[in-house]
Design a protein around this motif. Structure first.
Motif, PDB file in Angstrom:
ATOM      1  N   MET A 255       0.832  -1.206   0.000  1.00 14.08           N
ATOM      2  CA  MET A 255       0.000   0.000   0.000  1.00 14.08           C
ATOM      3  C   MET A 255       0.871   1.263   0.000  1.00 14.08           C
ATOM      4  O   MET A 255       0.527   2.268  -0.625  1.00 14.08           O
ATOM      5  CB  MET A 255      -0.922   0.010   1.218  1.00 14.08           C
ATOM      6  N   ALA A 256       2.004   1.182   0.684  1.00  9.68           N
ATOM      7  CA  ALA A 256       2.930   2.317   0.673  1.00  9.68           C
ATOM      8  C   ALA A 256       3.565   2.469  -0.711  1.00  9.68           C
ATOM      9  O   ALA A 256       3.743   3.586  -1.209  1.00  9.68           O
ATOM     10  CB  ALA A 256       4.006   2.140   1.733  1.00  9.68           C
ATOM     11  N   TRP A 257       3.907   1.356  -1.342  1.00 12.62           N
ATOM     12  CA  TRP A 257       4.438   1.410  -2.702  1.00 12.62           C
ATOM     13  C   TRP A 257       3.397   2.008  -3.662  1.00 12.62           C
ATOM     14  O   TRP A 257       3.741   2.792  -4.554  1.00 12.62           O
ATOM     15  CB  TRP A 257       4.837   0.013  -3.178  1.00 12.62           C
ATOM     16  N   GLU A 258       2.149   1.626  -3.470  1.00 11.57           N
ATOM     17  CA  GLU A 258       1.084   2.181  -4.311  1.00 11.57           C
ATOM     18  C   GLU A 258       1.004   3.698  -4.137  1.00 11.57           C
ATOM     19  O   GLU A 258       0.878   4.439  -5.127  1.00 11.57           O
ATOM     20  CB  GLU A 258      -0.255   1.539  -3.941  1.00 11.57           C
ATOM     21  N   GLY A 259       1.065   4.161  -2.891  1.00 13.78           N
ATOM     22  CA  GLY A 259       1.049   5.593  -2.639  1.00 13.78           C
ATOM     23  C   GLY A 259       2.234   6.301  -3.263  1.00 13.78           C
ATOM     24  O   GLY A 259       2.089   7.366  -3.884  1.00 13.78           O
ATOM     25  N   LEU A 260       3.433   5.700  -3.116  1.00  9.60           N
ATOM     26  CA  LEU A 260       4.632   6.302  -3.698  1.00  9.60           C
ATOM     27  C   LEU A 260       4.499   6.416  -5.220  1.00  9.60           C
ATOM     28  O   LEU A 260       4.915   7.414  -5.819  1.00  9.60           O
ATOM     29  CB  LEU A 260       5.870   5.477  -3.334  1.00  9.60           C
ATOM     30  N   SER A 261       3.893   5.403  -5.840  1.00  6.07           N
ATOM     31  CA  SER A 261       3.762   5.419  -7.306  1.00  6.07           C
ATOM     32  C   SER A 261       2.904   6.585  -7.785  1.00  6.07           C
ATOM     33  O   SER A 261       3.044   7.037  -8.931  1.00  6.07           O
ATOM     34  CB  SER A 261       3.155   4.097  -7.798  1.00  6.07           C
ATOM     35  N   GLU A 262       2.010   7.071  -6.914  1.00  6.94           N
ATOM     36  CA  GLU A 262       1.175   8.218  -7.272  1.00  6.94           C
ATOM     37  C   GLU A 262       1.930   9.540  -7.113  1.00  6.94           C
ATOM     38  O   GLU A 262       1.442  10.587  -7.562  1.00  6.94           O
ATOM     39  CB  GLU A 262      -0.090   8.226  -6.416  1.00  6.94           C
ATOM     40  N   CYS A 263       3.087   9.489  -6.477  1.00  6.89           N
ATOM     41  CA  CYS A 263       3.862  10.706  -6.215  1.00  6.89           C
ATOM     42  C   CYS A 263       5.025  10.902  -7.183  1.00  6.89           C
ATOM     43  O   CYS A 263       5.513  12.030  -7.333  1.00  6.89           O
ATOM     44  CB  CYS A 263       4.446  10.665  -4.795  1.00  6.89           C
TER      45      CYS A 263
ATOM     46  N   ARG B  59       3.952   2.066 -17.367  1.00  7.63           N
ATOM     47  CA  ARG B  59       3.405   3.148 -18.195  1.00  7.63           C
ATOM     48  C   ARG B  59       4.332   4.356 -18.176  1.00  7.63           C
ATOM     49  O   ARG B  59       4.559   5.012 -19.197  1.00  7.63           O
ATOM     50  CB  ARG B  59       2.008   3.552 -17.704  1.00  7.63           C
ATOM     51  N   ASP B  60       4.879   4.640 -16.982  1.00  6.31           N
ATOM     52  CA  ASP B  60       5.787   5.780 -16.851  1.00  6.31           C
ATOM     53  C   ASP B  60       7.014   5.638 -17.755  1.00  6.31           C
ATOM     54  O   ASP B  60       7.496   6.628 -18.318  1.00  6.31           O
ATOM     55  CB  ASP B  60       6.252   5.930 -15.398  1.00  6.31           C
TER      56      ASP B  60
ATOM     57  N   TRP C 253     -12.937  16.452 -10.750  1.00  5.65           N
ATOM     58  CA  TRP C 253     -12.401  17.662 -11.380  1.00  5.65           C
ATOM     59  C   TRP C 253     -13.488  18.718 -11.510  1.00  5.65           C
ATOM     60  O   TRP C 253     -13.296  19.869 -11.133  1.00  5.65           O
ATOM     61  CB  TRP C 253     -11.827  17.318 -12.750  1.00  5.65           C
ATOM     62  N   LEU C 254     -14.641  18.339 -12.033  1.00 10.01           N
ATOM     63  CA  LEU C 254     -15.698  19.313 -12.259  1.00 10.01           C
ATOM     64  C   LEU C 254     -16.244  19.869 -10.952  1.00 10.01           C
ATOM     65  O   LEU C 254     -16.538  21.065 -10.847  1.00 10.01           O
ATOM     66  CB  LEU C 254     -16.827  18.685 -13.077  1.00 10.01           C
ATOM     67  N   SER C 255     -16.349  19.035  -9.924  1.00 10.87           N
ATOM     68  CA  SER C 255     -16.860  19.527  -8.642  1.00 10.87           C
ATOM     69  C   SER C 255     -15.904  20.559  -8.040  1.00 10.87           C
ATOM     70  O   SER C 255     -16.335  21.572  -7.481  1.00 10.87           O
ATOM     71  CB  SER C 255     -17.095  18.369  -7.660  1.00 10.87           C
ATOM     72  N   GLN C 256     -14.594  20.327  -8.161  1.00  8.91           N
ATOM     73  CA  GLN C 256     -13.613  21.278  -7.640  1.00  8.91           C
ATOM     74  C   GLN C 256     -13.639  22.590  -8.428  1.00  8.91           C
ATOM     75  O   GLN C 256     -13.477  23.673  -7.858  1.00  8.91           O
ATOM     76  CB  GLN C 256     -12.217  20.650  -7.696  1.00  8.91           C
ATOM     77  N   VAL C 257     -13.859  22.485  -9.729  1.00 10.33           N
ATOM     78  CA  VAL C 257     -13.932  23.676 -10.577  1.00 10.33           C
ATOM     79  C   VAL C 257     -15.147  24.518 -10.209  1.00 10.33           C
ATOM     80  O   VAL C 257     -15.056  25.745 -10.055  1.00 10.33           O
ATOM     81  CB  VAL C 257     -13.976  23.261 -12.065  1.00 10.33           C
TER      82      VAL C 257
ATOM     83  N   SER D 157      -6.445  22.418 -15.585  1.00 15.40           N
ATOM     84  CA  SER D 157      -6.555  21.712 -16.867  1.00 15.40           C
ATOM     85  C   SER D 157      -5.535  20.589 -17.024  1.00 15.40           C
ATOM     86  O   SER D 157      -5.815  19.566 -17.655  1.00 15.40           O
ATOM     87  CB  SER D 157      -6.429  22.709 -18.025  1.00 15.40           C
ATOM     88  N   GLU D 158      -4.349  20.751 -16.447  1.00 18.98           N
ATOM     89  CA  GLU D 158      -3.316  19.713 -16.567  1.00 18.98           C
ATOM     90  C   GLU D 158      -3.737  18.407 -15.904  1.00 18.98           C
ATOM     91  O   GLU D 158      -3.333  17.326 -16.339  1.00 18.98           O
ATOM     92  CB  GLU D 158      -1.997  20.208 -15.965  1.00 18.98           C
ATOM     93  N   ALA D 159      -4.560  18.508 -14.856  1.00 24.35           N
ATOM     94  CA  ALA D 159      -4.983  17.308 -14.124  1.00 24.35           C
ATOM     95  C   ALA D 159      -5.771  16.356 -15.012  1.00 24.35           C
ATOM     96  O   ALA D 159      -5.709  15.130 -14.837  1.00 24.35           O
ATOM     97  CB  ALA D 159      -5.807  17.704 -12.901  1.00 24.35           C
ATOM     98  N   LEU D 160      -6.510  16.898 -15.978  1.00 23.03           N
ATOM     99  CA  LEU D 160      -7.310  16.048 -16.857  1.00 23.03           C
ATOM    100  C   LEU D 160      -6.451  15.287 -17.864  1.00 23.03           C
ATOM    101  O   LEU D 160      -6.843  14.213 -18.331  1.00 23.03           O
ATOM    102  CB  LEU D 160      -8.332  16.897 -17.616  1.00 23.03           C
ATOM    103  N   LYS D 161      -5.292  15.822 -18.182  1.00 18.54           N
ATOM    104  CA  LYS D 161      -4.483  15.237 -19.248  1.00 18.54           C
ATOM    105  C   LYS D 161      -3.831  13.918 -18.855  1.00 18.54           C
ATOM    106  O   LYS D 161      -3.280  13.221 -19.704  1.00 18.54           O
ATOM    107  CB  LYS D 161      -3.421  16.247 -19.698  1.00 18.54           C
ATOM    108  N   THR D 162      -3.909  13.580 -17.561  1.00 20.21           N
ATOM    109  CA  THR D 162      -3.357  12.285 -17.141  1.00 20.21           C
ATOM    110  C   THR D 162      -4.232  11.128 -17.619  1.00 20.21           C
ATOM    111  O   THR D 162      -3.799   9.979 -17.599  1.00 20.21           O
ATOM    112  CB  THR D 162      -3.219  12.224 -15.619  1.00 20.21           C
ATOM    113  N   ASP D 163      -5.471  11.427 -18.024  1.00 21.14           N
ATOM    114  CA  ASP D 163      -6.378  10.397 -18.539  1.00 21.14           C
ATOM    115  C   ASP D 163      -6.936  10.913 -19.865  1.00 21.14           C
ATOM    116  O   ASP D 163      -8.074  11.343 -19.959  1.00 21.14           O
ATOM    117  CB  ASP D 163      -7.499  10.137 -17.526  1.00 21.14           C
ATOM    118  N   ARG D 164      -6.131  10.826 -20.877  1.00 22.94           N
ATOM    119  CA  ARG D 164      -6.364  11.544 -22.137  1.00 22.94           C
ATOM    120  C   ARG D 164      -7.396  10.835 -23.036  1.00 22.94           C
ATOM    121  O   ARG D 164      -7.777   9.679 -22.794  1.00 22.94           O
ATOM    122  CB  ARG D 164      -5.050  11.669 -22.894  1.00 22.94           C
TER     123      ARG D 164
END
Length: 476
Positions: free
Chosen positions: A138-146, A187-188, A259-263, A445-452
């Motif tokens: 679970m820690a490795w999973e968290g690190l992969s998001e960083c 993927r990275d 994303w839309l709720s935060q916007v 806008s950059e946050a959306l580009k991670t799932d293009r």
């Protein structure tokens, strides 16, 4: 002597979500001397989606058992459920000061920091957890998001070593988490074929520890459609509460609802609930499974009370509790939104809804390649994904026909190509500051580009089972 938890436990045995919340709140108000049993109250309140009740119970638990670490962890769980990540982090830092070598605490702190956008500090916390337990997936999973993995890196090598040598002692879920983490790493570094293989592997492991009754879900969708017919809606809309503040965002996982709720919440008078909230669903529990017979029975059992109005009032009250006060608009991106929309529309006849539609190919792959930390047991098998998405679309199309002037549909692809225009259109539709929303959309806008757009192409041959399932479900 009567056990003060009897009614609460009975409500849980009946699977009566609302009664669990009501009984938990009664205990909190009565404040009996429960000691460590306040943990059970907090646990059950969290289980049914009453995070405020869970927080209040957890606070009583910390007073009753201040030297018990689990007391404070219940408090952290409730704060996290409400999106109060800084407060959760403050508690965790005090616990870490007392137990600096506890990897689970370090991992929780990493999650809180990640939610606060402090990615570099989150990575440090996850690395500390891994230094204390190098098999903490679970820690490795968290690190992969960083971080962004690099070819030949020590992190990638450590993950591969763990996969090859240490999976025998892991549960299926842990092996699934490891596989999904490796998929992100590959993927990275641009090895999409290997990443897709790890996704399929991770899904098969996670599926082994979960179960989802797709046929029952399909039956529930058919029942909802049969219940909320035009005649029924016209007959009961006047029973609801005329309050235009709530806005329901209807979107599947990986559909851009967060994303839309935060916007939209960039408007100074607007606030957003958490995506994982289920407040409306909880308060609509008095309507049963929302078949016509159960809704009618609930209305008749009201003994002169306006049951539909009561649902709305309780929901609005608990939403304000969760948000810390009133707001001009309340954006609700609940993951249960498509199933709640019928009752939402009847109980709150002045409210509006926004649906996000995404290309089913990209949507299906994005869901399949994601290891959801909160239970979504249908996301690990191609046929389950396709059938649930078909149900989602069927329901949304029904709501659009039932509430034609109250639902705005936007496309995910348009959000990516022109986020400011979409944000402004939605803001104007629901009555919030369009300029503020458009400015926030540009910033995010950059946050959306991670799932293009076109992301399903990265799956290569591994997309074939999903493609076939989508065809069987009539989605492509």
């Amino acid at each position: 002597m009567i056990d003060p938890l009897t009614d609460l436990r009975d409500a849980r045995r009946r699977e009566d979500l609302l009664s669990v919340s009501v009984e938990a709140r009664r205990l909190i108000e009565a404040a009996p001397q429960l000691g460590s049993q306040w943990g059970e109250v907090a646990s059950l309140a969290l289980e049914v989606g009453d995070e405020v009740g869970a927080l209040q119970a957890a606070e009583r638990l910390t007073h009753a058992s201040p030297n018990y670490q689990q007391s404070w962890l219940w408090l952290v769980a409730a704060l996290t459920g409400l999106g109060r990540h800084q407060q959760a982090l403050d508690v965790l830092e005090r616990l870490i000061a007392q137990a600096p070598n506890d990897p689970a605490l370090q991992r929780r702190a990493g999650r809180a920091l990640l939610a606060l956008g402090r990615t570099n500090l989150a990575a440090l916390s996850f690395r500390r957890a891994i230094s204390l337990d190098r098999f903490d997936v679970m820690a490795w999973e968290g690190l992969s998001e960083c971080i962004t993995f690099e070819s030949g890196s020590a992190e990638l090598a450590a993950l591969e070593e763990m996969r090859i040598q240490n999976t025998a002692d892991m549960s299926s879920t842990q092996r699934g988490v490891l596989a999904y983490t490796l998929a992100k790493a590959y993927r990275d570094v641009g090895e999409d074929a290997v990443a897709a293989m790890r996704v399929a592997e991770g899904a098969s492991f996670c599926l082994g520890d979960t179960a989802f009754d797709t046929e029952r879900h399909e039956q529930s969708i058919k029942a909802l459609i049969a219940s909320y017919e035009p005649q029924f809606v016209d007959q009961h809309e006047e029973a609801g509460v005329i309050d235009a503040r709530p806005v329901l965002l209807i979107a599947p996982p990986c559909g851009g609802a967060d994303w839309l709720s935060q916007v939209l919440a960039a408007d100074a008078d607007t606030t957003a609930l958490m995506r994982n909230n289920s407040l409306f669903w909880l308060n609509a529990a008095s309507l049963g499974d929302q078949t016509l017979s159960e809704i009618s029975a609930a209305i008749e059992a009201g003994w002169g009370r306006n049951v539909l109005g009561d649902v709305a009032k309780r929901y609005l009250g608990q939403a304000e509790e969760a948000l810390g006060g009133p707001a001009k608009r309340i954006i609700d991106p609940s993951s249960l939104s498509e199933m709640a929309a019928g009752a939402f529309g009847v109980c709150l006849p002045a409210s509006k809804m926004v649906r996000i539609f995404r290309d089913p190919r990209d949507l299906a792959w994005s869901i399949y390649k994601t290891r959801f930390r909160k239970a979504r047991h249908w996301t690990y098998h191609p046929d389950d994904i396709a059938r649930v998405l078909a149900c989602h679309n069927l329901l949304c199309e029904h709501w659009e026909s039932i509430f034609p002037d109250r639902i705005l549909t936007v496309r995910y692809e348009d959000m990516l190509s022109d986020p400011q225009a979409v944000a402004r259109d939605v803001a104007n539709f629901i009555g919030v500051d369009g300029d503020a929303a458009a400015a926030e959309a540009w910033l995010r806008s950059e946050a959306l580009k991670t799932d293009r757009v076109g992301v399903h192409a990265e799956a290569g041959d591994r997309f074939e089972p999903l493609s076939a399932a989508l065809e069987r479900a009539g989605l492509i």
